[in-house]
Design an enzyme around this catalytic site. Structure first.
Site, PDB file in Angstrom:
ATOM      1  N   GLY A  11       0.832  -1.207   0.000  1.00 22.68           N
ATOM      2  CA  GLY A  11       0.000   0.000   0.000  1.00 22.68           C
ATOM      3  C   GLY A  11       0.863   1.252   0.000  1.00 22.68           C
ATOM      4  O   GLY A  11       1.909   1.284   0.634  1.00 22.68           O
ATOM      5  N   ILE A 126       1.396   2.687   7.074  1.00 23.27           N
ATOM      6  CA  ILE A 126       0.561   3.535   7.924  1.00 23.27           C
ATOM      7  C   ILE A 126       0.116   2.741   9.152  1.00 23.27           C
ATOM      8  O   ILE A 126      -0.153   3.309  10.193  1.00 23.27           O
ATOM      9  CB  ILE A 126      -0.665   4.137   7.182  1.00 23.27           C
ATOM     10  CG1 ILE A 126      -1.635   3.062   6.706  1.00 23.27           C
ATOM     11  CG2 ILE A 126      -0.259   5.075   6.075  1.00 23.27           C
ATOM     12  CD1 ILE A 126      -3.050   3.591   6.489  1.00 23.27           C
ATOM     13  N   ASP A 127       0.057   1.402   9.019  1.00 20.91           N
ATOM     14  CA  ASP A 127      -0.382   0.568  10.149  1.00 20.91           C
ATOM     15  C   ASP A 127       0.647   0.542  11.284  1.00 20.91           C
ATOM     16  O   ASP A 127       0.310   0.195  12.411  1.00 20.91           O
ATOM     17  CB  ASP A 127      -0.646  -0.867   9.679  1.00 20.91           C
ATOM     18  CG  ASP A 127      -1.868  -0.984   8.775  1.00 20.91           C
ATOM     19  OD1 ASP A 127      -2.542   0.043   8.561  1.00 20.91           O
ATOM     20  OD2 ASP A 127      -2.152  -2.101   8.297  1.00 20.91           O
ATOM     21  N   ARG A 162     -25.324  13.028  18.641  1.00 22.61           N
ATOM     22  CA  ARG A 162     -25.218  11.715  18.009  1.00 22.61           C
ATOM     23  C   ARG A 162     -23.999  10.941  18.510  1.00 22.61           C
ATOM     24  O   ARG A 162     -23.047  11.524  19.016  1.00 22.61           O
ATOM     25  CB  ARG A 162     -25.015  11.888  16.490  1.00 22.61           C
ATOM     26  CG  ARG A 162     -26.257  12.277  15.764  1.00 22.61           C
ATOM     27  CD  ARG A 162     -25.919  12.623  14.326  1.00 22.61           C
ATOM     28  NE  ARG A 162     -27.126  12.859  13.559  1.00 22.61           N
ATOM     29  CZ  ARG A 162     -27.175  13.528  12.426  1.00 22.61           C
ATOM     30  NH1 ARG A 162     -26.086  14.057  11.914  1.00 22.61           N
ATOM     31  NH2 ARG A 162     -28.319  13.685  11.792  1.00 22.61           N
ATOM     32  N   MET A 169      -8.140   2.593   9.384  1.00 23.09           N
ATOM     33  CA  MET A 169      -7.352   1.473   8.856  1.00 23.09           C
ATOM     34  C   MET A 169      -6.495   0.844   9.953  1.00 23.09           C
ATOM     35  O   MET A 169      -6.180   1.480  10.957  1.00 23.09           O
ATOM     36  CB  MET A 169      -6.483   1.923   7.691  1.00 23.09           C
ATOM     37  CG  MET A 169      -7.260   1.954   6.383  1.00 23.09           C
ATOM     38  SD  MET A 169      -6.206   2.329   4.990  1.00 23.09           S
ATOM     39  CE  MET A 169      -7.313   1.970   3.629  1.00 23.09           C
ATOM     40  N   GLU A 222     -10.366  -1.316  11.506  1.00 27.29           N
ATOM     41  CA  GLU A 222     -11.060  -2.232  10.586  1.00 27.29           C
ATOM     42  C   GLU A 222     -10.885  -3.708  10.983  1.00 27.29           C
ATOM     43  O   GLU A 222     -11.715  -4.542  10.671  1.00 27.29           O
ATOM     44  CB  GLU A 222     -10.556  -2.013   9.156  1.00 27.29           C
ATOM     45  CG  GLU A 222      -9.063  -2.214   9.026  1.00 27.29           C
ATOM     46  CD  GLU A 222      -8.498  -1.944   7.644  1.00 27.29           C
ATOM     47  OE1 GLU A 222      -9.253  -1.668   6.709  1.00 27.29           O
ATOM     48  OE2 GLU A 222      -7.262  -2.020   7.518  1.00 27.29           O
ATOM     49  N   VAL A 274      -8.235   7.925   2.501  1.00 29.47           N
ATOM     50  CA  VAL A 274      -7.859   9.322   2.809  1.00 29.47           C
ATOM     51  C   VAL A 274      -6.628   9.298   3.724  1.00 29.47           C
ATOM     52  O   VAL A 274      -5.750  10.159   3.628  1.00 29.47           O
ATOM     53  CB  VAL A 274      -9.047  10.042   3.505  1.00 29.47           C
ATOM     54  CG1 VAL A 274      -8.619  11.358   4.108  1.00 29.47           C
ATOM     55  CG2 VAL A 274     -10.181  10.258   2.517  1.00 29.47           C
ATOM     56  N   ARG A 276      -4.164   7.500   3.601  1.00 28.52           N
ATOM     57  CA  ARG A 276      -2.922   7.183   2.887  1.00 28.52           C
ATOM     58  C   ARG A 276      -2.546   8.266   1.871  1.00 28.52           C
ATOM     59  O   ARG A 276      -1.526   8.136   1.189  1.00 28.52           O
ATOM     60  CB  ARG A 276      -3.075   5.846   2.142  1.00 28.52           C
ATOM     61  CG  ARG A 276      -3.267   4.646   3.038  1.00 28.52           C
ATOM     62  CD  ARG A 276      -2.458   3.460   2.589  1.00 28.52           C
ATOM     63  NE  ARG A 276      -2.626   3.127   1.212  1.00 28.52           N
ATOM     64  CZ  ARG A 276      -3.212   2.013   0.744  1.00 28.52           C
ATOM     65  NH1 ARG A 276      -3.729   1.146   1.591  1.00 28.52           N
ATOM     66  NH2 ARG A 276      -3.284   1.779  -0.530  1.00 28.52           N
TER      67      ARG A 276
END
Ligand code: F6P
Length: 343
Positions: A11, A126-127, A162, A169, A222, A274, A276
């Site tokens: 990725g 990014i993880d 709300r 991710m 996720e 977004v 990434r």
């Protein structure tokens, strides 16, 4: 004179171009040549390779994505591809390869090094789940993007009374969710490392409501799973070449459940890719530059089979095999800090 081949695999993320620039410019200072390998391992299999000049890398430092393109091609998936890689390395006169990637790309790098290919890895994800490095390129930017998004969601959640569930991710680990959740004051953070209990979440949200806080932000990775049950929520069970299914949808599942149980109006926002995209933070640009320079230093010493890693304030080489031996998960101590602000 050396000829370096550089590729980006897996990725994409912000900061890849900053690594490429650092490699090309540092190599040039040593009077070496760098060639760009297009689209990860695919380009090395197909011989899609071109010279990276100073002009080509000028002004790419703040640019997101990767000028080399990327793919999730696994050369070990189909017979004959590793042979093509060896042939192309010889054909293009490449002396060493710098592979910029995450667990999959660096897993391939470790295997290629075992069969004698001179290779150095640079961690990006990014993880942030690569073992042996405190940070991977792209993570800081993803955390900033997610934090900003959650700050914005806070104000609209508050105005409408709300619950907003934010899906973030993080396939196997909850680093972005935990960091961005702490930074934005999330009311619940659900990550793969700590299976969640829906009764507990609802009781916390109800408690908030009773205390007059008529809105809540629930962050979910996720890859998060409930305590009862082991099923991941997936978009498709079609697997990529490394055997990963495409995750996504846990946010909607949770939002429905919360609304049904508590009767609070609930919305879901999926941040998705977004996280990434776009320009890297200053932190990621600096990390990328340091790692790129360190990769060239290793090649100068003919020190291959290593990944350059950030440990504390230092960039150090670690064995590629070690970096891909396991995932770096969110430690319990950090998660307990986050938990202290739930509800
Ligand atoms: O590995 C990084 C990552 O962004 C994961 O967080 C996510 O599950 C996956 O890549 C998404 O992959 P793709 O870009 O193939 O949709």
């Amino acid at each position: 004179m050396k000829k370096i081949g550089v590729l980006t695999g897996g990725g994409d993320c912000p900061g890849l171009n900053a690594v490429i620039r650092a490699i090309v410019k540092t190599a040039l200072r040593n009077k070496w040549v760098t060639v760009g390998i297009k689209n990860g391992w695919k380009g090395l299999i197909e011989g899609d390779i071109f010279v990276l000049t100073d002009t080509l890398v000028s002004s790419i430092l703040p640019k997101g994505g990767t000028i080399l393109g990327t793919s999730r091609t696994n050369p070990f998936k189909e017979g004959g591809n590793v042979e093509k890689i060896t042939e192309n390395i010889k054909k293009f006169g490449i002396d060493a390869i710098v592979a910029i990637g995450g667990e999959d790309t660096l897993g391939v790098s470790a295997k290629l090094h075992k069969i004698g290919i001179p290779i150095v890895g640079v961690p990006k994800s990014i993880d942030n789940d690569l073992y042996g490095t405190d940070y991977s390129v792209g993570f800081d930017t993803a955390v900033s993007i997610a934090t900003e998004a959650m700050d914005r969601l806070h104000t609209t959640a508050e105005s409408h009374h709300r619950v907003i569930v934010v899906e973030i991710m993080g396939r196997h680990t909850g680093w972005i969710a935990t960091f961005a959740g702490i930074a934005s004051g999330a009311d619940e953070i659900l990550i793969p490392e700590h299976p969640y209990d829906i009764d507990e979440i609802c009781s916390n949200l109800k408690g908030r409501y009773e205390r007059g806080k008529t809105f809540s932000i629930v962050v979910v990775s996720e890859g998060a799973k409930p305590k009862a049950g082991d099923e991941l929520v997936i978009q498709t069970d079609e697997k990529d070449e490394f055997g990963h299914v495409r995750l996504g949808g846990i946010g909607s599942v949770l939002a429905r459940e919360i609304e049904q149980r508590l009767g609070f109006e609930t919305r879901v926002t999926v941040l998705g890719h977004v996280q990434r995209g776009g320009t890297p933070t200053a932190y990621d640009r600096i990390l990328a530059t340091r790692l790129g320079v360190a990769a060239i230093e290793l090649i100068k010493e003919d020190n291959y089979g290593k990944m350059v890693a950030l440990q504390g304030n230092k960039i150090v080489p670690i064995e590629l095999g070690e970096a891909v031996s396991k995932l770096k998960t969110v430690n319990t101590h950090l998660y307990r800090i986050a938990e202290g602000f739930f509800g």
